[in-house]
Design an enzyme around this catalytic site. Sequence first.
Site, PDB file in Angstrom:
ATOM      1  N   THR A 104      -3.087   1.107  -3.939  1.00 59.07           N
ATOM      2  CA  THR A 104      -4.606   1.707  -3.495  1.00 59.07           C
ATOM      3  C   THR A 104      -5.396   0.974  -3.662  1.00 59.07           C
ATOM      4  O   THR A 104      -5.418  -0.765  -4.343  1.00 59.07           O
ATOM      5  CB  THR A 104      -4.934   3.073  -4.375  1.00 59.07           C
ATOM      6  OG1 THR A 104      -5.518   2.309  -5.456  1.00 59.07           O
ATOM      7  CG2 THR A 104      -4.155   4.087  -4.811  1.00 59.07           C
ATOM      8  N   ALA A 159       0.236 -12.099  -2.183  1.00 65.81           N
ATOM      9  CA  ALA A 159       1.380 -10.419  -2.014  1.00 65.81           C
ATOM     10  C   ALA A 159       2.893 -11.088  -2.913  1.00 65.81           C
ATOM     11  O   ALA A 159       2.411 -11.223  -4.563  1.00 65.81           O
ATOM     12  CB  ALA A 159       2.192 -10.837  -0.554  1.00 65.81           C
ATOM     13  N   LEU A 161       4.196 -14.405  -2.718  1.00 64.72           N
ATOM     14  CA  LEU A 161       4.157 -15.969  -3.225  1.00 64.72           C
ATOM     15  C   LEU A 161       3.309 -15.875  -5.106  1.00 64.72           C
ATOM     16  O   LEU A 161       2.198 -15.413  -5.423  1.00 64.72           O
ATOM     17  CB  LEU A 161       3.005 -16.871  -3.095  1.00 64.72           C
ATOM     18  CG  LEU A 161       3.497 -16.312  -1.565  1.00 64.72           C
ATOM     19  CD1 LEU A 161       2.263 -17.577  -0.226  1.00 64.72           C
ATOM     20  CD2 LEU A 161       4.731 -17.529  -1.131  1.00 64.72           C
ATOM     21  N   GLU A 215      -6.429  -5.165   9.274  1.00 66.59           N
ATOM     22  CA  GLU A 215      -5.992  -3.762   9.292  1.00 66.59           C
ATOM     23  C   GLU A 215      -7.067  -2.878  10.444  1.00 66.59           C
ATOM     24  O   GLU A 215      -7.340  -4.286  11.443  1.00 66.59           O
ATOM     25  CB  GLU A 215      -7.953  -3.831   8.596  1.00 66.59           C
ATOM     26  CG  GLU A 215      -7.401  -4.299   6.709  1.00 66.59           C
ATOM     27  CD  GLU A 215      -6.613  -3.304   6.457  1.00 66.59           C
ATOM     28  OE1 GLU A 215      -7.080  -2.180   6.283  1.00 66.59           O
ATOM     29  OE2 GLU A 215      -5.816  -4.363   5.138  1.00 66.59           O
ATOM     30  N   ASP A 226     -12.185  -9.512   1.391  1.00 66.06           N
ATOM     31  CA  ASP A 226     -10.924  -9.960   0.891  1.00 66.06           C
ATOM     32  C   ASP A 226     -10.830 -11.251   0.137  1.00 66.06           C
ATOM     33  O   ASP A 226     -10.260 -11.202  -0.897  1.00 66.06           O
ATOM     34  CB  ASP A 226     -10.183  -9.262   2.004  1.00 66.06           C
ATOM     35  CG  ASP A 226      -8.469  -8.448   1.577  1.00 66.06           C
ATOM     36  OD1 ASP A 226      -8.766  -8.491   0.275  1.00 66.06           O
ATOM     37  OD2 ASP A 226      -7.859  -9.393   1.468  1.00 66.06           O
ATOM     38  N   LYS A 230     -10.009 -12.388  -3.600  1.00 65.57           N
ATOM     39  CA  LYS A 230      -8.659 -13.848  -3.965  1.00 65.57           C
ATOM     40  C   LYS A 230      -9.548 -14.463  -4.741  1.00 65.57           C
ATOM     41  O   LYS A 230      -8.317 -15.249  -5.901  1.00 65.57           O
ATOM     42  CB  LYS A 230      -7.709 -13.598  -3.229  1.00 65.57           C
ATOM     43  CG  LYS A 230      -7.485 -12.721  -2.423  1.00 65.57           C
ATOM     44  CD  LYS A 230      -6.695 -12.457  -0.961  1.00 65.57           C
ATOM     45  CE  LYS A 230      -5.450 -11.734  -0.484  1.00 65.57           C
ATOM     46  NZ  LYS A 230      -5.067 -11.783   1.000  1.00 65.57           N
TER      47      LYS A 230
HETATM   48  N1  NAP Z   1      -0.462  -4.413   3.018  1.00 61.70           N
HETATM   49  C1  NAP Z   1      -0.390  -5.576   2.530  1.00 61.70           C
HETATM   50  O1  NAP Z   1       0.991  -6.877   2.928  1.00 61.70           O
HETATM   51  C2  NAP Z   1      -1.066  -6.148   1.395  1.00 61.70           C
HETATM   52  C3  NAP Z   1      -0.323  -7.748   0.316  1.00 61.70           C
HETATM   53  C4  NAP Z   1      -1.470  -7.725  -1.152  1.00 61.70           C
HETATM   54  C5  NAP Z   1      -2.143  -6.007  -1.747  1.00 61.70           C
HETATM   55  N2  NAP Z   1      -2.120  -5.525  -1.108  1.00 61.70           N
HETATM   56  C6  NAP Z   1      -3.060  -4.501  -1.371  1.00 61.70           C
HETATM   57  O2  NAP Z   1      -2.287  -3.792  -1.124  1.00 61.70           O
HETATM   58  C7  NAP Z   1      -3.171  -1.758  -1.575  1.00 61.70           C
HETATM   59  C8  NAP Z   1      -2.740  -1.335  -1.229  1.00 61.70           C
HETATM   60  O3  NAP Z   1      -2.165  -1.939   0.855  1.00 61.70           O
HETATM   61  P1  NAP Z   1      -1.534  -1.260   1.598  1.00 61.70           P
HETATM   62  O4  NAP Z   1      -1.837  -1.550   3.011  1.00 61.70           O
HETATM   63  O5  NAP Z   1      -1.121  -0.343   1.056  1.00 61.70           O
HETATM   64  O6  NAP Z   1      -3.034   0.604   1.906  1.00 61.70           O
HETATM   65  P2  NAP Z   1      -2.600   1.443   2.925  1.00 61.70           P
HETATM   66  O7  NAP Z   1      -1.881   1.764   3.697  1.00 61.70           O
HETATM   67  O8  NAP Z   1      -4.358   1.899   3.354  1.00 61.70           O
HETATM   68  O9  NAP Z   1      -2.354   2.232   1.422  1.00 61.70           O
HETATM   69  C9  NAP Z   1      -2.914   2.689   0.360  1.00 61.70           C
HETATM   70  C10 NAP Z   1      -2.936   4.115  -0.114  1.00 61.70           C
HETATM   71  O10 NAP Z   1      -3.351   4.572  -1.559  1.00 61.70           O
HETATM   72  C11 NAP Z   1      -4.367   6.195  -1.523  1.00 61.70           C
HETATM   73  N3  NAP Z   1      -4.991   6.381  -1.763  1.00 61.70           N
HETATM   74  C12 NAP Z   1      -6.199   6.090  -2.089  1.00 61.70           C
HETATM   75  N4  NAP Z   1      -7.626   6.102  -3.109  1.00 61.70           N
HETATM   76  C13 NAP Z   1      -6.095   6.841  -3.216  1.00 61.70           C
HETATM   77  C14 NAP Z   1      -6.416   7.746  -4.174  1.00 61.70           C
HETATM   78  N5  NAP Z   1      -7.476   7.464  -5.557  1.00 61.70           N
HETATM   79  N6  NAP Z   1      -5.712   7.655  -5.837  1.00 61.70           N
HETATM   80  C15 NAP Z   1      -3.881   7.542  -5.056  1.00 61.70           C
HETATM   81  N7  NAP Z   1      -4.273   7.236  -4.187  1.00 61.70           N
HETATM   82  C16 NAP Z   1      -4.737   6.874  -3.236  1.00 61.70           C
HETATM   83  C17 NAP Z   1      -3.917   5.915  -0.266  1.00 61.70           C
HETATM   84  O11 NAP Z   1      -4.339   8.154   0.243  1.00 61.70           O
HETATM   85  P3  NAP Z   1      -3.301   8.579   0.913  1.00 61.70           P
HETATM   86  O12 NAP Z   1      -1.988   7.970   2.298  1.00 61.70           O
HETATM   87  O13 NAP Z   1      -3.893  10.107   1.516  1.00 61.70           O
HETATM   88  O14 NAP Z   1      -4.745   8.062   2.197  1.00 61.70           O
HETATM   89  C18 NAP Z   1      -2.732   5.888   0.999  1.00 61.70           C
HETATM   90  O15 NAP Z   1      -1.370   6.477   0.089  1.00 61.70           O
HETATM   91  C19 NAP Z   1      -4.458  -2.419  -1.175  1.00 61.70           C
HETATM   92  O16 NAP Z   1      -5.210  -2.663  -2.340  1.00 61.70           O
HETATM   93  C20 NAP Z   1      -4.532  -3.512  -0.252  1.00 61.70           C
HETATM   94  O17 NAP Z   1      -5.255  -5.119  -0.951  1.00 61.70           O
HETATM   95  C21 NAP Z   1      -1.867  -4.988   0.570  1.00 61.70           C
END
Ligand code: NAP
Length: 361
Positions: A104, A159, A161, A215, A226, A230
């Site tokens: 999350t 990610a 890397l 986003e 962000d 990092k």
């Molecule tokens: N996307 C990428 O390529 C990438 C790369 C590196 C790191 N990240 C990091 O990975 C994390 C997730 O990214 P994402 O792209 O997957 O985001 P996302 O699609 O917005 O998913 C976030 C998830 O977290 C859930 N969530 C929020 N609050 C929560 C809680 N209190 N308890 C349980 N679940 C909760 C959300 O629930 P709902 O579905 O109910 O909203 C959703 O399922 C972030 O910190 C992001 O910075 C992402």
Amino acid sequence: MSAVLAEEAKPSARREAASAIAVVLLGTGVVGGAFLKLLNTPAAAALRLVGAANSRRQQTEPAKLAERNLREQLKASGAPRDDAALLAALDASDIAVKVIVDATASAELAARHAEWLARGYHVVTANKSLGGGELSGWRTLQAALANGARYGDAATVGAGLPVLSTLRRLRQCGDALLTLEGVFSGSLSYLFNSYDGSRPFSVLLREARERGYTEPDPRADLSGEDVARKLLILARNAGFALGADEVQVEGLVPEPLRAVDTGQFLARLEELDEPLAARHAEARARGNVLRFLARLNQRGHARVGLSEVPGNHPAARLYGTDNQFALTTTRYHTQPLVIQGPGAGPEVTAQALLGDVLALV
Ligand SMILES: NC(=O)c1ccc[n+]([C@@H]2O[C@H](COP(=O)([O-])OP(=O)(O)OC[C@H]3O[C@@H](n4cnc5c(N)ncnc54)[C@H](OP(=O)(O)O)[C@@H]3O)[C@@H](O)[C@H]2O)c1
């Protein structure tokens, strides 16, 4: 089964429990969803999912957790969110290695990482809010790690890397980071690798958003926050105990567009065009290009923002959404050690989470 066979089965069940890992997954969004898919592959055979949650619902029933459409199911059904019930599911497992995977971006959940570690659960996270948040949170985290629980944070920077692992290995070998520089955001990399002044920046930004490179509210990327998180994570892992307010962040969102809602911001993207076109023209006149860089120098000065770099600079030769991390150290001082490649994306990020989970056994 005969009594003899049942007796024989016990040691193998014990062996299985000894090599297995019980997992609770928080977050079933883009990254969490990719992690669930990985659970169905042979590489994740040792993992036993005992709980999964999104922000509103959770599941701890084994039969429901085994369903392939768990992510969709959780949108409509499951128990209401309750951390205690998820931890109880971990406690009830006879598997000794217990891990909470945080996929999350919730600062509230990140604030609990140290408590979970102190209670003996391992934590593996893509969530940057603790490592890249206030220094007090970072210090609490370091203290919680003293009892032997492990914190897998590979997915928080670059990610998939191998950036943090490389940095730690260098330190372990007595090497010290002198300077760090790079492009830590896939969306900002794409935008400035593509921006040559021929089309307005707002047009590129709309395209990038439609392709899913930014986003939904692109200010989350353009603000530079962000990237700053990092940089903080990397700096702290390199031994610079920087506070969150010690990173100088020069974001790209003009003051009048900071407080408006997402719809209004998207309707006014053209307001970004003129200042960026002027900076681009100035850079070009000097034979340079613009890149959104994160920089840490030897004195611990950290800065995130738009910079001009010459055409032969490593960041000038990036492609698509690539990230780049150039580490100059006491032993890599003539040329930096450069780590470059896709620094975002659900599959590689989920793989980084899986790698950290597998490293626990
Ligand atoms: N996307 C990428 O390529 C990438 C790369 C590196 C790191 N990240 C990091 O990975 C994390 C997730 O990214 P994402 O792209 O997957 O985001 P996302 O699609 O917005 O998913 C976030 C998830 O977290 C859930 N969530 C929020 N609050 C929560 C809680 N209190 N308890 C349980 N679940 C909760 C959300 O629930 P709902 O579905 O109910 O909203 C959703 O399922 C972030 O910190 C992001 O910075 C992402």
